[in-house]
Design an enzyme around this catalytic site. Structure first.
Site, mmCIF file in Angstrom:
data_model
loop_
_atom_site.group_PDB
_atom_site.id
_atom_site.type_symbol
_atom_site.label_atom_id
_atom_site.label_comp_id
_atom_site.label_asym_id
_atom_site.label_seq_id
_atom_site.Cartn_x
_atom_site.Cartn_y
_atom_site.Cartn_z
ATOM 1 N N SER A 155 -11.277 -6.799 6.823
ATOM 2 C CA SER A 155 -12.378 -6.263 6.037
ATOM 3 C C SER A 155 -12.866 -7.374 5.113
ATOM 4 O O SER A 155 -12.056 -8.104 4.540
ATOM 5 C CB SER A 155 -11.947 -5.053 5.198
ATOM 6 O OG SER A 155 -11.756 -3.925 6.019
ATOM 7 N N ARG A 196 0.846 -1.194 0.000
ATOM 8 C CA ARG A 196 0.000 0.000 0.000
ATOM 9 C C ARG A 196 0.886 1.249 0.000
ATOM 10 O O ARG A 196 1.665 1.466 0.923
ATOM 11 C CB ARG A 196 -0.914 0.025 1.232
ATOM 12 C CG ARG A 196 -1.877 -1.166 1.317
ATOM 13 C CD ARG A 196 -3.043 -1.025 0.357
ATOM 14 N NE ARG A 196 -3.847 -2.236 0.296
ATOM 15 C CZ ARG A 196 -4.853 -2.524 1.114
ATOM 16 N NH1 ARG A 196 -5.179 -1.687 2.085
ATOM 17 N NH2 ARG A 196 -5.534 -3.645 0.959
ATOM 18 N N ARG A 230 -1.287 -6.965 12.148
ATOM 19 C CA ARG A 230 -2.214 -6.330 13.089
ATOM 20 C C ARG A 230 -2.815 -7.332 14.067
ATOM 21 O O ARG A 230 -3.004 -7.023 15.242
ATOM 22 C CB ARG A 230 -3.328 -5.608 12.322
ATOM 23 C CG ARG A 230 -2.864 -4.322 11.664
ATOM 24 C CD ARG A 230 -4.036 -3.534 11.102
ATOM 25 N NE ARG A 230 -3.615 -2.242 10.583
ATOM 26 C CZ ARG A 230 -4.442 -1.302 10.149
ATOM 27 N NH1 ARG A 230 -5.757 -1.529 10.149
ATOM 28 N NH2 ARG A 230 -3.978 -0.154 9.704
ATOM 29 N N GLU A 272 0.597 4.198 0.918
ATOM 30 C CA GLU A 272 -0.025 5.218 1.770
ATOM 31 C C GLU A 272 1.067 5.913 2.571
ATOM 32 O O GLU A 272 1.822 5.256 3.291
ATOM 33 C CB GLU A 272 -1.031 4.569 2.722
ATOM 34 C CG GLU A 272 -2.201 3.901 2.021
ATOM 35 C CD GLU A 272 -3.144 3.233 3.024
ATOM 36 O OE1 GLU A 272 -3.015 3.521 4.235
ATOM 37 O OE2 GLU A 272 -3.985 2.433 2.597
ATOM 38 N N ARG A 323 0.161 2.236 13.227
ATOM 39 C CA ARG A 323 -0.843 1.296 12.707
ATOM 40 C C ARG A 323 -0.594 0.917 11.251
ATOM 41 O O ARG A 323 -1.247 0.012 10.736
ATOM 42 C CB ARG A 323 -2.257 1.905 12.818
ATOM 43 C CG ARG A 323 -2.677 2.258 14.220
ATOM 44 C CD ARG A 323 -4.038 2.950 14.242
ATOM 45 N NE ARG A 323 -5.108 2.034 13.883
ATOM 46 C CZ ARG A 323 -5.826 2.108 12.775
ATOM 47 N NH1 ARG A 323 -5.566 3.054 11.885
ATOM 48 N NH2 ARG A 323 -6.795 1.243 12.536
ATOM 49 N N HIS A 324 0.304 1.627 10.568
ATOM 50 C CA HIS A 324 0.438 1.447 9.129
ATOM 51 C C HIS A 324 1.839 1.011 8.710
ATOM 52 O O HIS A 324 2.837 1.404 9.312
ATOM 53 C CB HIS A 324 0.088 2.751 8.396
ATOM 54 C CG HIS A 324 -1.347 3.135 8.500
ATOM 55 N ND1 HIS A 324 -1.818 3.924 9.524
ATOM 56 C CD2 HIS A 324 -2.416 2.827 7.710
ATOM 57 C CE1 HIS A 324 -3.131 4.093 9.361
ATOM 58 N NE2 HIS A 324 -3.506 3.443 8.277
ATOM 59 N N GLU A 351 -9.195 -2.237 13.823
ATOM 60 C CA GLU A 351 -9.612 -3.114 12.723
ATOM 61 C C GLU A 351 -8.497 -4.064 12.300
ATOM 62 O O GLU A 351 -7.336 -3.671 12.160
ATOM 63 C CB GLU A 351 -10.030 -2.247 11.530
ATOM 64 C CG GLU A 351 -10.466 -3.040 10.313
ATOM 65 C CD GLU A 351 -9.673 -2.665 9.072
ATOM 66 O OE1 GLU A 351 -9.369 -3.589 8.304
ATOM 67 O OE2 GLU A 351 -9.349 -1.483 8.894
#
Length: 594
Positions: free
Chosen positions: A517, A357, A568, A359, A365-366, A514
């Site tokens: 998904s 990703r 996670r 991002e 968290r990432h 989370e």
């Protein structure tokens, strides 16, 4: 008499009482002749002098005897143990161990080894000398298995000599050695070692790989909790100040605590830390539990590509790279390929692999690369079949690691304390709709969430606040949010036929964060194309057109699935301060090494 005289040395000449002068002898004779004898004062003085000289003679004799004994105990001038120790590199690779002695791992040492010789290959955790004839080393193997090793030199100088004792005590910590010795039981358990009921009486030690005298980060520092997760390199003018900041002494301990940047710059010591090895062991167990559960439920594993020819999911947050005369991309998820497998005739599939990703999120968290645990399955009646399968596999994982990794969890919590992870009782799993979750936030959450609406996506603070409410209200740290709003889901998410404002899609949460998904996918090409257009994506664009065409090639059954972030799951289950701790080599927007 001769023997006794020989065994009692005479005082040295310089310590003999001085001889009396002729005048003194004459005076004493005169006194005797007169029959009066010496005075009491003179007699006492002579007695004291004689006593003093006798004491001097005794001490001199003791010193001479000790000197002779020391001369005998020094042993041979040649080091008879020279072939039993050394640095292999300096010995040009030449060293010898007993051919009839077996290698053992520390965790396997037991009563059957007591009194027997063994060979151990391990790191020197620390070493110390006690006098000239004794030294102790603490040896460590994988998994924080440690044992005390003892060296004792004898008068003969073999198999252990004084130089060998000195050598062993001077080995740099974190050097890799091979030792040969006898397993014995200590007088009392060695509390500082994991193997506490046994010790090694070492007769051979060779340094196979020497560590530097000064380590970039000690094992003790590597095993302390990390509180600073910034991975930005300091500016040159701040380098000195940053160097001090990297090591901070906390109130709880005098051992320095290093930053994440220091850990990554000293990756070997980071990975040798017992806490990191425990986290890695738990991570591997999660993968094994995921795979074994799904295989037992009829799922087939497949391998999706990481290098793809078109940006998936509309092209947002994707890594691009040159690919000969074209452009290539790193897969954001195996989503399309999971669906291709179902379209290709599989009923249930799963994959385990890297996900990328792009991002630019610099948070705990990432990461820009993480490991995805993905599954996809045919739906027979209702999309909740998928939800229940995913819920089942995660509950299986959580209960499994509690049982299989109890020691590792305890070790991690000794460094990163955390409340016990609460699981719902069987039959009492918590499944809320997205609207119900927002309602709980409005009614029981912090003041800033009193006006949240049912058609907006949840922020991270909202998720954490809801997690706290669920824990208090339902006594669990694991729950499901179902029926996410249409605007919060990608174009392939199936809309709820009864309420097109929401989707047949869900998220799973751990401690309010989370981890998954998932939901039902659109399997009709016309409906799928309409949703793609609604989301502002060109259905004829490269990659998207090929995806839609798959559903036109043949009839594809209703299906759904989900994607779990392995990093996670591990991080939030253990309540670690950052997901980076759960990754082998974390990748962030500012970090590509090591």
């Amino acid at each position: 008499m001769t023997d006794n005289a020989a065994s009692t040395p005479a005082p040295p000449a310089e310590q003999q009482p001085p001889a009396a002068s002729p005048a003194a002898e004459g005076a004493e004779g005169a006194e005797g002749a007169e029959g009066e004898g010496p005075s009491k004062k003179a007699q006492k003085k002579a007695e004291a002098k004689a006593k003093k000289e006798a004491e001097k003679a005794r001490r001199a004799a003791e010193r001479e005897a000790a000197a002779k004994a020391a001369g005998k105990s020094t042993g041979p001038t040649e080091d008879l143990a020279k072939d039993n120790y050394g640095v292999v590199k300096e010995r040009k690779g030449q060293f010898e161990l007993s051919a009839d002695v077996d290698d053992v791992n520390l965790k396997n040492i037991g009563e059957e080894h007591v009194g027997k010789a063994v060979i151990v290959r391990a790191w020197v955790q620390n070493a110390r000398i006690q006098g000239a004839k004794m030294a102790f080393v603490e040896l460590r193997e994988e998994g924080a298995w440690t044992i005390q090793g003892v060296f004792v030199a004898n008068n003969e100088g073999t198999p252990v000599s004084k130089p060998m004792v000195k050598f062993a005590a001077g080995i740099n910590p974190e050097s890799f050695v091979v030792v040969e010795g006898t397993v014995e039981k200590p007088l009392e358990p060695v509390k500082s070692c994991k193997v506490s009921n046994y010790e090694l009486h070492i007769r051979k030690i060779f340094v196979l790989a020497a560590a530097p005298q000064m380590l970039g980060m000690t094992l003790a520092a590597a095993n302390r909790p990390i509180t600073n997760f910034s991975d930005e390199e300091p500016a040159p003018e701040k380098a000195a100040e940053e160097g001090v900041d990297k090591l901070s002494i906390t109130a709880e301990s005098s051992i320095p605590a290093a930053t994440m940047l220091t850990h990554l710059d000293n990756i070997i010591m980071h990975k040798r830390a017992p806490v990191q090895q425990a986290i890695a062991d738990i991570r591997m167990e999660v993968k094994d539990l995921f795979r074994s559960y799904l295989k037992s439920h009829g799922f087939k594993e497949f391998e999706p590509p990481c290098l793809i020819g078109a940006a998936s999911e509309g092209g947002a947050n994707v890594f691009r790279m040159p690919y000969f005369d074209k452009e290539a991309f790193l897969a954001q998820s195996p989503q399309f390929y999971k669906q291709y497998e179902i379209a290709g005739g599989r009923k249930k599939v799963f994959s385990i692999g890297p996900v990328f990703r792009a991002e630019n999120s610099n948070t705990p968290r990432h990461m820009t690369e993480f490991t995805g645990l993905d599954l996809e399955m045919e739906i027979k009646k209702d999309y909740r079949e998928v939800l229940l399968m995913l819920e089942g596999v995660l509950l299986h994982i959580f209960r499994g690691i509690k049982e299989r990794c109890a020691a590792e969890i305890e070790l991690v919590r000794s460094v990163y304390p955390a409340e016990e992870f609460l699981l719902p009782e069987p039959g009492k799993e918590v499944r809320l709709t997205f609207a119900e979750g927002q309602k709980l936030l409005r009614e029981e959450g912090p003041e800033e969430f009193r006006n949240v609406t049912d058609d907006e996506d949840m922020s991270t603070p909202q998720e954490k606040a809801l997690g706290a409410i669920v824990r208090k209200k339902f006594n669990t740290d694991f729950y499901v949010l179902d029926k996410f709003p249409e605007g919060a889901r990608p174009f392939y998410a199936k809309l709820d036929n009864a309420n097109p404002k929401v989707t047949n899609a869900f998220d799973f949460f751990l401690r309010g964060q989370e981890i998954l998904s998932g939901g039902q996918r659109i399997n009709d090409p016309e409906e799928l194309e309409a949703r793609i257009i609604q989301k502002g994506v060109d259905p004829k664009s490269n990659g998207i057109k090929e995806y839609v065409d798959v559903f036109r090639q043949a009839g594809v059954p209703a299906h759904g699935g989900g994607g779990i972030g392995l990093d996670r799951v591990v991080a939030w289950f253990l309540n670690l301060p950052s997901v980076h701790l759960a990754a082998y080599y974390p990748r962030t927007p500012k970090r590509l090494l090591p």
